[in-house]
Design a protein around this motif. Structure first.
Motif, short mmCIF file in Angstrom:
data_model
loop_
_atom_site.label_atom_id
_atom_site.label_comp_id
_atom_site.label_asym_id
_atom_site.label_seq_id
_atom_site.Cartn_x
_atom_site.Cartn_y
_atom_site.Cartn_z
N MET A 186 -1.12 115.75 88.43
CA MET A 186 -1.18 116.67 89.57
C MET A 186 0.10 116.62 90.40
SD MET A 186 -3.15 119.06 90.46
CE MET A 186 -4.57 118.59 89.48
N LEU A 217 2.60 118.77 88.60
CA LEU A 217 2.28 120.18 88.76
C LEU A 217 2.65 120.67 90.16
CD1 LEU A 217 -1.18 120.43 86.95
CD2 LEU A 217 1.09 120.96 86.05
N ASN A 218 2.43 119.81 91.16
CA ASN A 218 2.80 120.20 92.52
C ASN A 218 4.31 120.29 92.70
OD1 ASN A 218 0.23 120.56 93.58
ND2 ASN A 218 -0.02 118.38 94.03
N SER A 241 -3.18 127.67 91.38
CA SER A 241 -4.51 127.13 91.09
C SER A 241 -4.92 127.43 89.65
CB SER A 241 -5.54 127.72 92.06
OG SER A 241 -5.25 127.33 93.38
N LYS A 255 -2.89 125.23 87.27
CA LYS A 255 -3.41 123.86 87.30
C LYS A 255 -4.67 123.75 86.45
CE LYS A 255 -1.62 122.53 91.87
NZ LYS A 255 -1.96 122.21 93.27
N VAL A 261 -4.56 121.21 83.35
CA VAL A 261 -5.44 120.04 83.39
C VAL A 261 -6.34 120.03 82.15
CG1 VAL A 261 -7.43 119.02 84.58
CG2 VAL A 261 -5.41 119.71 85.89
#
Length: 435
Positions: free
Chosen positions: A394, A397-398, A404, A407, A411
């Motif tokens: 995460m 990804l950030n 959203s 992600k 994931v």
């Protein structure tokens, strides 16, 4: 070019920020916005934070998480943890769940003695100094009675005062080496106040009763607290070490114990091994408003007490019983300092049932032992990166400002694929190229 400024501490917070931004962030239009967006909207709460330290310009946030299902001496706890490192809270929670059905954690406070010292030099005869000390020892207690009265009523106070001759290590160097019991307070201010009075008494009495010159260098508590010890352990029958189908309980126990033994004899491994323990300990110490720097310094000194830096944890398999344990020095408090000031600290302590200092010592030690168990279990089976990188996903990804929807897709993809920084970058680029 870096600039100096006179009277910075006297500026308002707004003026401090203006100077910081103008001096260091002239090319960053967002700097002031970033600093101010971390201010608390409650002005009273923000003022409280501003007054913790000098020159406050903003707040620095750390995630405040919880690790549930810790069974300690038959009582269940949810442990608060303040930490930024991926996977620490998850690993602690997983270890707690593993041991919950295997008897949980057993803890015991071995001792709670803390140390303070008056460091001084004396150019006379050591036997004369010793006789002088014995003659005035009662004065140290008498002269600090106004400081110690309330602590004594709570069951604490000065336990003993010794004169230590350290002249073999350093010319003319001596100590007043004092031991204290500070009950539920960490006790730094109490101990230091006593020590400074010891120094005053020493100098005053020496003027009329001692030949030779005494020079007090400093008076300060020690963060090395080898007699403020707590023990935490877990144990179960070896056949109950079942979880990973790829390794038998016996093989897991053998490999786990070997990993601990390596950390006992190899300092390069021991430092990282103990750092993992401190992941758990520091997170709880910070969440409960205690001094994690003092704890770190004392713990690592304790790990070196036999002359070589070594593992804090130990493990054995004896007559079919697996045991994993740790004895660790922890000087903690549940009254004073931030414990009565910081709103989240007060909530953290309330979550733990408003523990005494002794109870908090046990909870913190368990967090460290659980963290080490989780790390060693991963290292000796799947490897540390599989779980850690999945938690770190995460963050990556950030960094790339994934939406959203992105992600959600990524994931799902990495549930069955190895996570690495390059793999995530490649996958997100391909995903965006196809859209």
């Amino acid at each position: 070019m870096h600039k100096t400024i006179t009277g910075f501490s006297k500026l308002s917070k707004s003026k401090k920020i203006d100077w910081i931004v103008d001096t260091y962030f002239s090319n960053n239009a967002n700097a002031k916005t970033i600093l101010k967006q971390y201010w608390n909207s409650d002005s009273k709460l923000q003022q409280l934070h501003d007054e913790f330290i000098e020159n406050t310009i903003t707040n620095y946030y750390l995630p405040f998480g919880v690790a549930p299902n810790f069974l300690i001496n038959g009582q269940t706890y949810t442990i608060p943890m303040a930490i930024e490192e991926s996977s620490v809270v998850a690993a602690a929670s997983k270890a707690a769940k593993f041991w919950f059905d295997r008897g949980g954690f057993k803890t015991e406070v071995i001792s709670t003695t803390k140390i303070g010292q008056v460091h001084f030099t004396y150019d006379g005869n050591s036997e004369v100094l010793e006789s002088f000390f014995n003659g005035i020892k009662s004065k140290f207690y008498e002269d600090t009675s106004s400081i110690t009265n309330s602590m004594v009523k709570r069951g604490g106070g000065i336990l003993d005062i010794e004169l230590k001759n350290k002249t073999e290590s350093l010319d003319n160097y001596y100590q007043l080496h004092a031991s204290f019991e500070t009950m539920d307070a960490m006790g730094a201010n109490f101990i230091n106040s006593c020590l400074e009075q010891f120094a005053t008494t020493l100098k005053t009495e020496a003027q009329t009763k001692l030949q030779g010159n005494i020079n007090v260098v400093m008076s300060i508590l020690s963060n090395y607290v080898p007699n403020c010890l707590v023990r935490a352990e877990v144990s179960c029958k070896v056949e109950d070490l079942t979880e990973n189908p790829n390794i038998s309980p016996e093989a897991f126990a053998e490999k786990f114990i070997q990993a601990v033994k390596i950390a006992e004899v190899e300092p390069y491994r021991a430092v990282t091994h103990n750092k993992g323990i401190m992941n758990g300990i520091d997170a709880v110490v910070l969440a409960t408003g205690n001094d994690f720097r003092a704890v770190e310094a004392g713990v690592h000194a304790y790990a070196s007490r036999k002359g070589t830096y070594s593992s804090l944890t130990h493990a054995e398999l004896n007559n079919g019983l697996f045991k994993f344990w740790m004895e660790i020095p922890l000087a903690l408090g549940t009254v004073g300092g931030l414990t009565s000031l910081h709103p989240l600290v007060k909530l953290a302590l309330e979550m733990l049932g408003k523990p005494s200092a002794k109870e908090l010592m046990q909870i913190v030690a368990v967090a460290g032992l659980a963290q080490n168990f989780a790390a060693l279990r991963s290292l000796t089976t799947t490897g540390i990166q599989e779980g850690h990188m999945k938690m770190h996903l995460m963050n990556i990804l950030n960094q790339f400002e994934a939406t959203s929807e992105e992600k959600k897709i990524l994931v799902s993809h990495f549930k069955t694929n190895a996570v690495s920084h390059s793999a995530v970058v490649d996958t997100i680029n391909k995903l965006r190229a196809n859209n």
